[in-house]
Structures are given as C-alpha cells and as structure tokens.
Design a protein around this motif. Structure first.
Motif, PDB file in Angstrom:
ATOM      1  N   ASP A   1     -23.172  42.341 -15.688  1.00 11.66           N
ATOM      2  CA  ASP A   1     -24.164  42.672 -14.663  1.00 11.66           C
ATOM      3  C   ASP A   1     -23.915  43.998 -13.945  1.00 11.66           C
ATOM      4  N   PRO A   2     -22.660  44.328 -13.586  1.00 13.38           N
ATOM      5  CA  PRO A   2     -22.438  45.568 -12.826  1.00 13.38           C
ATOM      6  C   PRO A   2     -22.843  46.851 -13.561  1.00 13.38           C
ATOM      7  N   VAL A   3     -22.998  46.790 -14.883  1.00 19.17           N
ATOM      8  CA  VAL A   3     -23.323  48.019 -15.621  1.00 19.17           C
ATOM      9  C   VAL A   3     -24.720  47.984 -16.223  1.00 19.17           C
ATOM     10  N   LYS A   4     -25.416  46.862 -16.077  1.00 15.80           N
ATOM     11  CA  LYS A   4     -26.755  46.768 -16.644  1.00 15.80           C
ATOM     12  C   LYS A   4     -27.660  47.844 -16.049  1.00 15.80           C
ATOM     13  N   GLY A   5     -28.401  48.509 -16.921  1.00  8.86           N
ATOM     14  CA  GLY A   5     -29.306  49.557 -16.492  1.00  8.86           C
ATOM     15  C   GLY A   5     -28.632  50.914 -16.331  1.00  8.86           C
ATOM     16  N   ARG A   6     -27.300  50.937 -16.447  1.00  9.64           N
ATOM     17  CA  ARG A   6     -26.575  52.210 -16.336  1.00  9.64           C
ATOM     18  C   ARG A   6     -25.817  52.552 -17.621  1.00  9.64           C
ATOM     19  N   PHE A   7     -25.299  51.545 -18.290  1.00  9.74           N
ATOM     20  CA  PHE A   7     -24.539  51.763 -19.524  1.00  9.74           C
ATOM     21  C   PHE A   7     -25.381  51.336 -20.722  1.00  9.74           C
ATOM     22  N   TYR A   8     -25.223  52.060 -21.821  1.00  7.82           N
ATOM     23  CA  TYR A   8     -25.950  51.734 -23.044  1.00  7.82           C
ATOM     24  C   TYR A   8     -25.011  51.872 -24.230  1.00  7.82           C
ATOM     25  N   VAL A   9     -24.942  50.841 -25.037  1.00  6.01           N
ATOM     26  CA  VAL A   9     -24.066  50.842 -26.207  1.00  6.01           C
ATOM     27  C   VAL A   9     -24.919  51.046 -27.457  1.00  6.01           C
ATOM     28  N   SER A  10     -24.396  51.835 -28.377  1.00  8.87           N
ATOM     29  CA  SER A  10     -25.096  52.094 -29.623  1.00  8.87           C
ATOM     30  C   SER A  10     -24.077  52.283 -30.728  1.00  8.87           C
ATOM     31  N   SER A  11     -24.547  52.261 -31.955  1.00  9.42           N
ATOM     32  CA  SER A  11     -23.629  52.415 -33.085  1.00  9.42           C
ATOM     33  C   SER A  11     -24.230  53.298 -34.153  1.00  9.42           C
ATOM     34  N   ASP A  12     -23.368  53.977 -34.856  1.00  4.05           N
ATOM     35  CA  ASP A  12     -23.741  54.763 -36.027  1.00  4.05           C
ATOM     36  C   ASP A  12     -22.802  54.305 -37.132  1.00  4.05           C
ATOM     37  N   ASN A  13     -23.251  53.311 -37.880  1.00  3.28           N
ATOM     38  CA  ASN A  13     -22.361  52.709 -38.872  1.00  3.28           C
ATOM     39  C   ASN A  13     -21.992  53.687 -39.982  1.00  3.28           C
ATOM     40  N   ALA A  14     -22.838  54.654 -40.248  1.00  2.00           N
ATOM     41  CA  ALA A  14     -22.516  55.657 -41.266  1.00  2.00           C
ATOM     42  C   ALA A  14     -21.296  56.471 -40.854  1.00  2.00           C
TER      43      ALA A  14
ATOM     44  N   ARG B   1      -7.995  43.367 -17.428  1.00  2.00           N
ATOM     45  CA  ARG B   1      -8.963  43.946 -18.339  1.00  2.00           C
ATOM     46  C   ARG B   1     -10.211  43.079 -18.376  1.00  2.00           C
ATOM     47  N   GLU B   2     -11.381  43.713 -18.384  1.00  2.00           N
ATOM     48  CA  GLU B   2     -12.632  42.968 -18.443  1.00  2.00           C
ATOM     49  C   GLU B   2     -13.533  43.527 -19.533  1.00  2.00           C
ATOM     50  N   GLY B   3     -14.300  42.632 -20.127  1.00  2.00           N
ATOM     51  CA  GLY B   3     -15.283  43.062 -21.102  1.00  2.00           C
ATOM     52  C   GLY B   3     -16.461  43.701 -20.406  1.00  2.00           C
ATOM     53  N   VAL B   4     -16.982  44.779 -20.945  1.00  2.00           N
ATOM     54  CA  VAL B   4     -18.067  45.530 -20.324  1.00  2.00           C
ATOM     55  C   VAL B   4     -19.353  45.430 -21.135  1.00  2.00           C
ATOM     56  N   SER B   5     -19.226  45.604 -22.428  1.00  2.00           N
ATOM     57  CA  SER B   5     -20.415  45.661 -23.271  1.00  2.00           C
ATOM     58  C   SER B   5     -20.007  45.430 -24.717  1.00  2.00           C
ATOM     59  N   CYS B   6     -20.963  45.055 -25.534  1.00  2.00           N
ATOM     60  CA  CYS B   6     -20.676  44.964 -26.961  1.00  2.00           C
ATOM     61  C   CYS B   6     -21.959  45.131 -27.763  1.00  2.00           C
ATOM     62  N   ILE B   7     -21.784  45.387 -29.041  1.00  2.00           N
ATOM     63  CA  ILE B   7     -22.912  45.537 -29.943  1.00  2.00           C
ATOM     64  C   ILE B   7     -22.590  44.785 -31.231  1.00  2.00           C
ATOM     65  N   SER B   8     -23.592  44.096 -31.748  1.00  2.00           N
ATOM     66  CA  SER B   8     -23.381  43.325 -32.966  1.00  2.00           C
ATOM     67  C   SER B   8     -23.207  44.247 -34.168  1.00  2.00           C
ATOM     68  N   SER B   9     -22.738  43.689 -35.259  1.00  2.00           N
ATOM     69  CA  SER B   9     -22.482  44.491 -36.458  1.00  2.00           C
ATOM     70  C   SER B   9     -23.766  45.143 -36.976  1.00  2.00           C
ATOM     71  N   SER B  10     -24.887  44.470 -36.794  1.00  2.00           N
ATOM     72  CA  SER B  10     -26.160  45.028 -37.248  1.00  2.00           C
ATOM     73  C   SER B  10     -26.742  46.022 -36.258  1.00  2.00           C
ATOM     74  N   GLY B  11     -26.202  46.007 -35.038  1.00  2.00           N
ATOM     75  CA  GLY B  11     -26.765  46.853 -33.986  1.00  2.00           C
ATOM     76  C   GLY B  11     -27.980  46.236 -33.314  1.00  2.00           C
ATOM     77  N   GLY B  12     -28.365  45.061 -33.760  1.00  2.00           N
ATOM     78  CA  GLY B  12     -29.568  44.451 -33.232  1.00  2.00           C
ATOM     79  C   GLY B  12     -29.398  43.684 -31.942  1.00  2.00           C
TER      80      GLY B  12
END
Length: 127
Positions: free
Chosen positions: A61-74, A44-55
């Motif tokens: 590297d293999p997914v940069k520019g192709r994958f985008y992480v976002s959050s909707d805390n509501a 298992r490998e880590g791919v991406s993450c987002i901070s609690s604030s979303g900031g």
C-alpha cells in the motif's frame, strides 16, 4: 542463480529513480521476481513483484500509485520505477526470486524463495 540490483542513489523528496535487476544463470521467463527493501533498523519488507509472464503485478500500500514494476525478459531484467519518492522510502533495495500467492485472480502477497540477497542498491531520499 544470481541477481544484481542497481540504480540507487541520492534523490530529493518528490524525485524519481529507476532500479534495475539483472539475472544470470536462469531466465525470468520461469520465475516471478520481487523487490524488497530494508531501512536502517528495520526488517526487510516486500515492496513489489511481477509474475514471470509480466501479466500480474503486486505492490504494498505505501508505494501504490508511485512505484511501477516492469520486466524485459529478452534482457532478463526487471525494473522498479519509483516516482514521488519520500524520505520513508530510504532503504537498501534488493531483488529476489519469489513465490506468489493469488487471491481473486490477483497477487495478494509474495515470499522470497531463496535467502541469498546480494548487496542490493541504496536509495536515499533526502533534501
């Protein structure tokens, strides 16, 4: 804590998918969330993450520019938009609460806090 990943499927190379991670029992306001994947026969490998604030976000590297992480805390939901998918992206994708490590003001790496992974969601990229 319970996290459920969904949204996987079969897609042709160059296609897109959006994965969702829904939490129950805790709030994303307090925790960073990471996406991990495990391909057949690989660790298992880590791919991406987002901070609690979303900031702050992080990508390998293999997914940069192709994958985008976002959050909707509501909605207590984290998304992973995956574009221009490649066969090597084929894996079971999981989401997990993570600890983030910063360097020069940016997330430099992440590590899962818990070792309970759930079923994940299968992404298959194939023609």
């Amino acid at each position: 804590f319970q996290l459920q990943a969904s949204g996987g499927g079969l897609v042709q190379p160059g296609g897109s998918l959006r994965l969702s991670c829904v939490a129950s029992g805790f709030s994303f306001d307090d925790y960073a969330i990471g996406w991990f994947r495990q391909a057949p026969g690989k660790e298992r490998e880590g791919v991406s993450c987002i901070s609690s604030s979303g900031g702050h976000t992080y990508y390998i590297d293999p997914v940069k520019g192709r994958f985008y992480v976002s959050s909707d805390n509501a909605k207590n939901t984290v998304y992973l938009q995956m574009n221009n998918l490649k066969p090597e992206d084929t894996a079971i994708y999981y989401c997990q609460v993570v600890k983030t490590y910063f360097m020069s003001g940016r997330i430099s790496t992440m590590a899962p806090i818990y070792d309970s992974w759930g079923q994940g969601t299968l992404v298959t990229v194939s023609s």
